[in-house]
Design a protein around this motif. Structure first.
Motif, PDB file in Angstrom:
ATOM      1  N   UNK A   1      46.704 -21.391  45.194  1.00 15.64           N
ATOM      2  CA  UNK A   1      46.623 -22.816  44.854  1.00 15.64           C
ATOM      3  C   UNK A   1      47.541 -23.060  43.669  1.00 15.64           C
TER       4      UNK A   1
ATOM      5  N   UNK B   1      44.816 -21.338  31.761  1.00 19.16           N
ATOM      6  CA  UNK B   1      44.464 -19.941  31.472  1.00 19.16           C
ATOM      7  C   UNK B   1      44.818 -19.057  32.659  1.00 19.16           C
TER       8      UNK B   1
ATOM      9  N   UNK C   1      46.472 -22.245  53.413  1.00 23.48           N
ATOM     10  CA  UNK C   1      45.622 -21.090  53.654  1.00 23.48           C
ATOM     11  C   UNK C   1      44.180 -21.408  53.260  1.00 23.48           C
TER      12      UNK C   1
ATOM     13  N   UNK D   1      42.182 -20.576  50.683  1.00 20.98           N
ATOM     14  CA  UNK D   1      41.814 -21.040  49.346  1.00 20.98           C
ATOM     15  C   UNK D   1      42.328 -22.444  49.079  1.00 20.98           C
ATOM     16  N   UNK D   2      43.487 -22.759  49.679  1.00 25.46           N
ATOM     17  CA  UNK D   2      43.960 -24.137  49.523  1.00 25.46           C
ATOM     18  C   UNK D   2      43.024 -25.111  50.206  1.00 25.46           C
TER      19      UNK D   2
ATOM     20  N   UNK E   1      40.079 -25.487  48.068  1.00 26.59           N
ATOM     21  CA  UNK E   1      40.422 -26.317  46.912  1.00 26.59           C
ATOM     22  C   UNK E   1      40.351 -27.790  47.260  1.00 26.59           C
ATOM     23  N   UNK E   2      40.946 -28.135  48.422  1.00 24.46           N
ATOM     24  CA  UNK E   2      40.962 -29.555  48.796  1.00 24.46           C
ATOM     25  C   UNK E   2      39.535 -30.057  48.998  1.00 24.46           C
TER      26      UNK E   2
ATOM     27  N   UNK F   1      37.917 -30.422  45.587  1.00 22.21           N
ATOM     28  CA  UNK F   1      38.482 -31.567  44.877  1.00 22.21           C
ATOM     29  C   UNK F   1      37.908 -32.855  45.433  1.00 22.21           C
TER      30      UNK F   1
ATOM     31  N   UNK G   1      33.098 -29.195  40.192  1.00 19.20           N
ATOM     32  CA  UNK G   1      33.932 -28.625  39.134  1.00 19.20           C
ATOM     33  C   UNK G   1      33.616 -27.149  38.960  1.00 19.20           C
TER      34      UNK G   1
ATOM     35  N   UNK H   1      35.440 -25.270  41.431  1.00 19.66           N
ATOM     36  CA  UNK H   1      36.846 -25.103  41.053  1.00 19.66           C
ATOM     37  C   UNK H   1      37.004 -23.941  40.070  1.00 19.66           C
ATOM     38  N   UNK H   2      36.038 -23.796  39.161  1.00 22.43           N
ATOM     39  CA  UNK H   2      36.106 -22.686  38.204  1.00 22.43           C
ATOM     40  C   UNK H   2      36.058 -21.348  38.936  1.00 22.43           C
TER      41      UNK H   2
ATOM     42  N   UNK I   1      37.028 -20.804  41.908  1.00 18.81           N
ATOM     43  CA  UNK I   1      38.333 -20.657  42.543  1.00 18.81           C
ATOM     44  C   UNK I   1      39.365 -20.167  41.534  1.00 18.81           C
ATOM     45  N   UNK I   2      39.179 -20.545  40.276  1.00 17.56           N
ATOM     46  CA  UNK I   2      40.082 -20.099  39.217  1.00 17.56           C
ATOM     47  C   UNK I   2      39.682 -18.728  38.680  1.00 17.56           C
ATOM     48  N   UNK I   3      38.673 -18.117  39.282  1.00 20.70           N
ATOM     49  CA  UNK I   3      38.185 -16.788  38.881  1.00 20.70           C
ATOM     50  C   UNK I   3      37.665 -16.780  37.443  1.00 20.70           C
ATOM     51  N   UNK I   4      37.110 -17.927  37.031  1.00 20.95           N
ATOM     52  CA  UNK I   4      36.446 -17.950  35.727  1.00 20.95           C
ATOM     53  C   UNK I   4      34.949 -18.045  35.993  1.00 20.95           C
TER      54      UNK I   4
ATOM     55  N   UNK J   1      46.764 -10.602  38.153  1.00 21.95           N
ATOM     56  CA  UNK J   1      45.363 -10.512  38.569  1.00 21.95           C
ATOM     57  C   UNK J   1      44.479 -10.593  37.338  1.00 21.95           C
TER      58      UNK J   1
END
Lengths: 105, 165, 711
Positions: free
Chosen positions: A3, A51, B2, B4-5, B8-9, B12, B42, B45-46, B48-51, B121
């Protein structure tokens, strides 16, 4: 990394603008507070996206730490804000910010 | 496009629809429920951001605490839930205009900038590192401690403000 | 272990500061709690201070001033190109001050509980505030002695200035029927303003110093290289920077240590409560000036035989003699002690002026103990006499009774034995009678002066100056013995001259115990500084090298010791002849008849207050009034009047020709336009927060657009 960074930024910008609209157009204080919370969330999305896409490669953690601080501030803000709203409601029987214009002569 | 996209959509859409509900719904109680939906999005989304830690914090704090607090506040000031309550002020058109134009400008700027992204990574011990960074003297211990002081002050302040006189 | 304690040095001033804050913010309604908080604060400072002294004693060879201190850096202020380092340090001089200051303060604090009438019906209404102020005062002095730079030194110095103002004027609501007698409020202001003169001069010295060497840290300024630089570069011909800065910094010491010509504030500072007098005169404020000169000693000797040492020696010796003459003719028991303090400080300053650094510091320490003892003793006497007066004149407020006046006392030794005997011990120490503390320290100063006269002084001090200093100080020693003896005989000997003195009770234990402890120190402290085993010399002098020169060692000189002992004993003897042999029965000083007009002159303190009033204060007031009169009556008024008449004529004409048709039209037009515009602008001030938020958002948006367009 599938993404792209800009997608996150666009979504965050959209969320920010929606929150701003809420803060600008709601009549009641709780609505405004909710708008502000949305704006804070959009900032956090930005921080974490930066980040993930920039900082991880450098091995630093500023974005995550900042996000934690923002969440803390948001919690404090919500607590104090809601306390203010309840206090105002108790005294004036309204949470309509249009009625709260005592500062104007 | 793909997986993950696609995710994401989807997320979102949840976030933005929830946010739109927050600001547009006439009934404030429903708006608060939309707020919870948006917060959950949200949090996704985090992930997805691997947080992952932040995602959990988001769920616990925003959904578990702030949103619930807001719901309580709405219920305490019950008059808000009455149907005849006007939900928009007179300047909503101006607000809408500003929000839309601001989004356009922001999007224009964001798409122009060439971000210095780099693929990497997320390390296995990212959360442990974060914990270390928050308490290490040469890193973020000062903001961390200041944040705790802020919370303390907010706690005391909220109690004093909301207390019955 | 040692370093652990040294690194905690910064806590010492923090303890009394915490007491101050706690008392002021929370506990000032509870008198007992406030007392204990003040005691605990200074007590902790005392324990830590003594721990540091004893540890420093063990390492004295590595911790000798001026350049070998253990630094405790705290903070650095970026000043653009350089950094201003702030911090604390431990060396043996600091250690000695930490030996004296917190302990004497603790004694005074304990004494204050009784003096401010804790637990009695006439307890002071601002009792807790008093303890808060004296805690802050102690904080100022403790912070000053551990500073390693001029910046923090100045800060704590000013803290003490503030506290002296607050404490001298502590009974600010007191007023006297005699309009010439100074009230506490005026005395506080006088102390503050007079010391301020010195402080400004000192600040100028510090700023010049900083401009030259770009640092205000003692270690760096007193390094040989820096001192050499200061001694060889000239501010203007014949005046090296070192000399100029030293003299200016000495100005601060003159103000704080009440040296001539800025001595006038100190005797009036007696208007404060007696523990404050003890605090100011013994443990803290006036020692700060001497400490400053001792601390900056390398700067004073940087230029061989420079004028700065002569200035210091002259002012010190002159003050020592001059103020002891005044003390002879004072009847207020505390004022005698006040002038005695000024005189003893003169000894220390004079000693520094002839390079007798160790002797000066030694005398500073011993003097603090016995002068605190004397002040607290006099407070106990006053307290007792006041009490006696209260008992005999129950409820009558007919005439004003001065409990400080020695003519109202007499025979108090029977009534107040503890106070009396401890006071006598303090007096023996003050007058330098063997073997009390004052003998050793005073003798060391005199011996150093004599040696400098005989063999030529260190640091280029000329032997003529040294003789002058020795002579003045010896004369002062005679007068000291005389006025102290006079004080003892008038106060304690004979029979009571008033009903109040006849009924004076002994003070409460919280007041007498500090007296007993301090009397012990006044007796035995001198034994640490005997010429044969001078611990003080070993501690601060032996290893100290100032510009490669060793400090003078106070060698025992039987001749000097003999002369000073004879002089002191003769002073006591003459006092006994006049006041002791046949005790006074009526309140008239026999000295008045014998000295005649000289007595009046001395009683009026050489008319210095009047001199300053007539030649400095009144002329400046008169100058201001003259300027005002010139302005108002002679020049400005007629001019203004003429302009006025012309203007009036002109305006009459203009009114008809121009004003009504044109100007009025414009003015009214502008007015109505403004009003309309105001109406319009008023609409933007809605008082609604969301309107403002919208405006802010639009502004941000515009800025963003501007940014995009320009990029």
């Amino acid at each position: 990394m599938q993404v792209p960074l800009s997608w996150y930024l666009i979504v965050a910008a959209a969320l920010f603008c929606i929150g701003l609209y809420g803060a600008l157009s709601r009549r009641n204080a709780i609505g405004i507070l909710m708008g502000v919370e949305l704006m804070l969330n959009s900032v956090n999305i930005n921080l974490l996206a930066f980040w993930r896409h920039i900082e991880v490669a450098r091995g630093t953690l500023t974005g995550q730490v900042f996000a934690i601080i923002v969440i803390t501030v948001a919690a404090a803000e919500a607590a104090v804000g809601l306390a203010l709203i309840i206090s105002a409601y108790r005294h004036r029987k309204t949470v309509d910010v249009e009625d709260m214009d005592l500062m104007k002569l | 496009m793909n997986v993950s996209q696609g995710v994401f959509i989807l997320l979102s859409a949840v976030v933005l629809i929830g946010a739109a509900g927050v600001v547009l719904h006439r009934n404030l109680f429903r708006a608060a429920l939309f707020l919870i939906l948006s917060f959950v999005g949200v949090s996704g989304l985090y992930i997805l951001l691997e947080a992952e830690l932040l995602a959990m914090v988001q769920l616990l704090l925003y959904v578990g605490a702030i949103a619930i607090l807001i719901v309580f506040a709405i219920m305490v000031s019950r008059q808000l839930m009455s149907p005849q309550f006007r939900d928009r002020n007179e300047q909503w058109v101006g607000g809408l205009l500003v929000a839309v134009v601001l989004f356009a400008v922001l999007a224009f700027i964001l798409l122009q900038v060439n971000w210095p992204t780099a693929e990497a990574a997320v390390p296995e011990d990212a959360i442990a590192q974060l914990g270390q960074a928050l308490v290490e003297g040469d890193q973020f211990v000062l903001p961390f401690e200041v944040a705790s002081v802020l919370l303390m002050v907010a706690l005391v302040g909220a109690v004093i403000i909301a207390r019955e006189k | 272990m040692t370093e652990f304690f040294f690194n905690l040095t910064w806590l010492i001033p923090l303890f009394p500061l915490a007491s101050f804050a706690i008392i002021v913010l929370w506990t000032n309604r509870n008198r007992l709690l406030s007392t204990w908080i003040a005691w605990i604060g200074i007590g902790l400072a005392w324990i830590l201070g003594w721990a540091i002294l004893f540890l420093a004693w063990g390492h004295s060879s590595e911790l000798t001033p001026p350049t070998h201190g253990y630094p405790v850096p705290l903070y650095s202020i970026p000043t653009g190109t350089t950094e201003l380092q702030l911090g604390f340090q431990v060396d043996t001089l600091t250690g000695l001050m930490l030996f004296m200051v917190p302990f004497v303060c603790l004694m005074i604090f304990i004494y204050s509980k009784g003096y401010m009438n804790y637990g009695r019906e006439n307890v002071d209404p601002r009792y807790s505030r008093f303890f808060a102020y004296i805690s802050l005062f102690a904080c100022g002095m403790l912070g000053l002695v551990i500073s390693d730079n001029f910046v923090t030194l100045l800060i704590f110095w000013e803290v003490m200035g503030l506290c002296s103002y607050l404490l001298i004027g502590f009974w600010f609501d007191k007023s006297y029927s005699d309009p010439k007698r100074i009230t506490p409020k005026q005395a506080g202001l006088k102390a503050f303003l007079t010391t301020r003169i010195g402080d400004v001069i000192m600040l100028a010295g510090m700023l010049l110093l900083y401009s030259q060497v770009k640092t205000l840290t003692f270690r760096e300024i007193f390094s040989e290289e820096t001192l050499h630089h200061l001694a060889t570069t000239y501010a203007f011909p014949g005046m090296p920077w070192a000399t100029l800065c030293a003299i200016l910094i000495f100005g601060g010491a003159v103000g704080k240590s009440a040296q001539f010509p800025l001595h006038v504030w100190l005797p009036d500072a007696m208007e404060g409560p007696t523990p404050v007098s003890a605090l100011i005169h013994a443990a803290t404020m006036v020692s700060a000036g001497v400490y400053l000169v001792a601390r900056s000693f390398p700067l004073f000797v940087a230029v061989e035989g420079g004028v700065q040492l002569a200035v210091v020696a002259f002012i010190g010796a002159f003050t020592a003699l001059f103020s002891s003459t005044i003390a002879v003719a004072q009847n207020d028991i505390k004022r005698v002690l006040a002038y005695s303090t000024v005189s003893q400080l003169g000894y220390m300053i004079a000693a520094l002026g002839i390079g007798a650094y160790v002797a000066a510091v030694f005398h500073l320490i011993t003097h603090a103990f016995f002068k605190a003892l004397l002040f607290l003793g006099s407070g106990s006497v006053i307290h007792g006499v006041e009490h006696g007066h209260h008992e005999t004149h129950h409820g009558s407020h007919g005439h004003e009774f001065d409990a400080n006046d020695m003519m109202n006392m007499g025979g108090l030794l029977q009534r107040m034995p503890v106070t009396g005997w401890t006071f006598i011990i303090g007096a023996l120490a003050l007058t330098g009678i063997f073997p009390w503390a004052g003998f050793w320290s005073k003798d060391e100063i005199l011996a150093d002066a004599w040696n400098a006269f005989q063999h030529g002084g260190h640091f280029g001090v000329s032997s003529g100056w040294a003789f002058f200093v020795w002579l003045f100080l010896t004369l002062a020693a005679f007068l000291t013995a005389f006025y102290t003896g006079r004080q003892i005989f008038l106060t304690f000997a004979g029979t009571p001259r008033t009903e109040a003195a006849r009924h004076a009770p002994e003070s409460v234990p919280s007041m007498t115990w500090p007296l007993i402890i301090l009397a012990g120190f006044a007796t035995f402290l001198g034994l640490f500084g005997t010429p044969w085993a001078n611990q003080f010399y070993q501690l601060i002098g032996q290893k100290a090298e100032v510009l490669g020169e060793h400090l003078p060692h106070g060698e025992f000189n039987p001749l000097v010791a003999g002369i000073s002992t004879v002089v002191a004993l003769s002073g006591w003897f003459i006092a006994w002849l006049i006041y002791g042999r046949e005790p006074l029965t009526n309140p008239v000083d026999p000295l008045e008849k014998r000295l005649g007009r000289l007595y009046i002159w001395l009683k009026n303190k050489w008319y210095f207050d009047e001199l300053y009033m007539n030649y400095i204060v009144h002329p400046s007031v008169r100058l201001a009034q003259a300027c005002f009169a010139f302005d108002d009556k002679l020049v400005i008024d007629p001019l203004v009047d003429a302009f006025g008449r012309f203007g009036r004529w002109l305006s009459e004409w203009l009114k008809d020709a121009v004003d009504i048709p044109i100007v009025d039209g414009i003015v009214n037009g502008v007015g109505s336009v403004t009003a309309k515009f105001g109406e319009f602008m008023r609409a933007t001030q809605t008082g609604k927060v969301q309107n403002y938020l919208l405006v802010a958002a639009v502004t941000v948006l515009l800025l963003l657009v501007l940014f995009v367009v320009r990029a």
